[in-house]
Design an enzyme around this catalytic site. Structure first.
Site, mmCIF file in Angstrom:
data_model
loop_
_atom_site.group_PDB
_atom_site.id
_atom_site.type_symbol
_atom_site.label_atom_id
_atom_site.label_comp_id
_atom_site.label_asym_id
_atom_site.label_seq_id
_atom_site.Cartn_x
_atom_site.Cartn_y
_atom_site.Cartn_z
ATOM 1 N N SER A 25 0.846 -1.192 0.000
ATOM 2 C CA SER A 25 0.000 0.000 0.000
ATOM 3 C C SER A 25 0.879 1.239 0.000
ATOM 4 O O SER A 25 2.085 1.150 -0.072
ATOM 5 C CB SER A 25 -0.877 0.028 1.249
ATOM 6 O OG SER A 25 -0.046 0.012 2.403
ATOM 7 N N THR A 57 -1.404 1.497 -6.483
ATOM 8 C CA THR A 57 -1.556 0.743 -5.244
ATOM 9 C C THR A 57 -2.824 1.268 -4.582
ATOM 10 O O THR A 57 -3.666 1.852 -5.254
ATOM 11 C CB THR A 57 -0.294 0.863 -4.357
ATOM 12 O OG1 THR A 57 -0.418 -0.016 -3.234
ATOM 13 C CG2 THR A 57 -0.031 2.279 -3.895
ATOM 14 N N TYR A 58 -2.963 1.075 -3.277
ATOM 15 C CA TYR A 58 -4.118 1.616 -2.573
ATOM 16 C C TYR A 58 -3.647 2.396 -1.359
ATOM 17 O O TYR A 58 -2.559 2.162 -0.828
ATOM 18 C CB TYR A 58 -5.110 0.510 -2.182
ATOM 19 C CG TYR A 58 -4.534 -0.535 -1.258
ATOM 20 C CD1 TYR A 58 -4.654 -0.413 0.126
ATOM 21 C CD2 TYR A 58 -3.871 -1.645 -1.764
ATOM 22 C CE1 TYR A 58 -4.120 -1.366 0.974
ATOM 23 C CE2 TYR A 58 -3.341 -2.598 -0.924
ATOM 24 C CZ TYR A 58 -3.474 -2.464 0.448
ATOM 25 O OH TYR A 58 -2.937 -3.411 1.283
ATOM 26 N N GLY A 73 5.300 -2.887 0.776
ATOM 27 C CA GLY A 73 5.206 -4.093 -0.038
ATOM 28 C C GLY A 73 5.948 -3.917 -1.350
ATOM 29 O O GLY A 73 6.994 -3.255 -1.409
ATOM 30 N N GLY A 74 5.406 -4.496 -2.410
ATOM 31 C CA GLY A 74 6.055 -4.428 -3.721
ATOM 32 C C GLY A 74 6.270 -3.010 -4.214
ATOM 33 O O GLY A 74 7.236 -2.732 -4.930
ATOM 34 N N ALA A 75 5.388 -2.088 -3.820
ATOM 35 C CA ALA A 75 5.533 -0.685 -4.235
ATOM 36 C C ALA A 75 6.835 -0.078 -3.720
ATOM 37 O O ALA A 75 7.377 0.847 -4.326
ATOM 38 C CB ALA A 75 4.340 0.134 -3.752
#
Length: 126
Positions: A25, A57-58, A73-75
């Site tokens: 996120s 993302t969110y 995370g991945g972001a």
């Protein structure tokens, strides 16, 4: 027909954290979420001004007044602490709604505190 228009933007925020092992996120200072009208768990687009990366993302809420802008995370792989980013959210609306719609544009200082807001972007001149 429905159009996708810019709903809200946080302009040139500074990345404060990059947490690879946190649930994916972007954590955003709650005051910035309120100023833009971006809701928790709403999809947002991230445009890294520093390195050119663009991804989505969110949003999740960070502590009010903290200045936190944390990619998780991945972001987290797309940014580094200190990068300048633009966070944008879009809304779908009818052509009639679009005629009077004004986005919430929030501009921040180096500490991610609101410097000013607007509902339009100046015309770009040659």
């Amino acid at each position: 027909m429905h159009l996708s228009l810019l709903k809200a933007k946080i302009h040139r925020a500074t990345v404060t954290h990059s947490e690879l092992n946190y649930e994916g996120s972007i954590a955003i200072d709650g005051l910035l979420l309120e100023a833009t009208g971006i809701r928790e768990f709403e999809q947002v687009h991230i445009w890294d001004v520093t390195n050119g990366a663009r991804f989505s993302t969110y949003a999740i809420r960070a502590e009010d007044g903290s200045g936190i802008m944390s990619l998780n995370g991945g972001a987290a792989r797309h940014v580094q602490v200190g990068d300048l980013i633009i966070v944008a959210a879009f809304a779908s609306m009818s052509e009639d709604e679009a005629k009077t719609f004004k986005p919430n544009l929030v501009y921040v200082n180096a500490h991610n505190a609101i410097s000013h807001t607007n509902h339009s972007i100046p015309t770009q001149a040659a």
